[in-house]
Design an enzyme around this catalytic site. Sequence first.
Site, mmCIF file in Angstrom:
data_model
loop_
_atom_site.group_PDB
_atom_site.id
_atom_site.type_symbol
_atom_site.label_atom_id
_atom_site.label_comp_id
_atom_site.label_asym_id
_atom_site.label_seq_id
_atom_site.Cartn_x
_atom_site.Cartn_y
_atom_site.Cartn_z
ATOM 1 N N LYS A 157 9.304 44.091 79.569
ATOM 2 C CA LYS A 157 9.218 45.509 80.326
ATOM 3 C C LYS A 157 8.020 46.028 79.949
ATOM 4 O O LYS A 157 7.467 46.740 80.786
ATOM 5 C CB LYS A 157 10.726 46.014 80.275
ATOM 6 C CG LYS A 157 10.703 47.304 81.274
ATOM 7 C CD LYS A 157 10.817 46.885 82.668
ATOM 8 C CE LYS A 157 10.674 47.933 83.624
ATOM 9 N NZ LYS A 157 10.597 47.534 85.092
ATOM 10 N N VAL A 158 7.840 46.098 78.632
ATOM 11 C CA VAL A 158 6.648 46.733 78.189
ATOM 12 C C VAL A 158 5.849 45.744 77.550
ATOM 13 O O VAL A 158 5.977 44.975 76.910
ATOM 14 C CB VAL A 158 7.271 47.837 76.954
ATOM 15 C CG1 VAL A 158 5.970 48.493 76.228
ATOM 16 C CG2 VAL A 158 8.200 48.814 77.496
#
Length: 347
Positions: free
Chosen positions: A342-343
């Site tokens: 996600k990051v």
Amino acid sequence: MSTSRMRTEIGEQPAALRRTIDGLLPRLSDIGRLARDTRQVLFIARGSSDNAAVYGRYLVESHTGRLATLAAPSIATTYKRDLDLSGVLAVAISQSGKTEEIVQTLDWAARCGARTVAVTNGAGSPLAEAAEVALITEAGEELAVPATKTYTTQLAALAVLGLGLGADVDAEELRGVPDEVARVIEATEASAALPEIVAALARVPGAVVSGRGIAFGTALELALKIKEACYLHAMGLSYADLLHGPIAVVDAQTPALLVAADSGPTLPGTVALAERVRGAGAQAFGIGGGAGLAGASTAALAGPDLPEWVAPLGLIVPGQILVENLARALGLDPDVPRGLNKVTQTD
């Protein structure tokens, strides 16, 4: 088959957009004061946020008369070269606000003389804390790796940025976006063209995705989603660049996905491209573009009934639904594409 997180979050977009628009429109004066002594906008982003920045660039240049460019973060983080950024409004975009490269580049821009804005879903994040004005989107937590509601709320924040910079548009048109996105979700899922396009794309190794102008960022984002969630080769191109040579790759095994708002100066060219693709014996699948693009395409998904300047907030939605359906048709989990988090941190 159970509903994917990605599909759930696609359905959450109308509410997320409404919260974001209602929350950010009161910030117009903050943006105007910060930007008063600037003349140029520099967008700093990666991934889906970079595609949002492409929308921001076209919106700013076409409706505020300011020059807008996309930053190369490596100038700050790898080459470590200072530039004269006086008179520049630096706008950093990151869904989490935690990508170190983006935070470092915004800090660099401030040291070089720029005024700074953050667009992020991460209230209290390092990026939000680093900026003079933080435009916090209200997408809520996003669990699926492919960005959906965080992407469209970024577009909403950039629409507000454009208004704060004096865009020659009607702010009330932005308020109509959430209801129109809700309608588009329902219409896309009921469309007979959806399974037809999914079946066609499931039989080929890749596709070209093309748009131009304010819709160009949508084409880039759709191509990214096809690569991320479906593992197909997808080339995102302006149709002007496509016509300069890469049109040769469009054939029976490489269809074209063409995106356009229902109005605006780039629509006729998109329709003409669909006709050319089909004339060459390839399939052209339209997203948006009204009756003109639908009539020129092999099959088409209707886009939002919105003015061109805000059309990208709804134009990506049929593409998101298409990608989620295609991933499942290929036996893939759209929520957790291989190799992605996600990051994303970059050097």
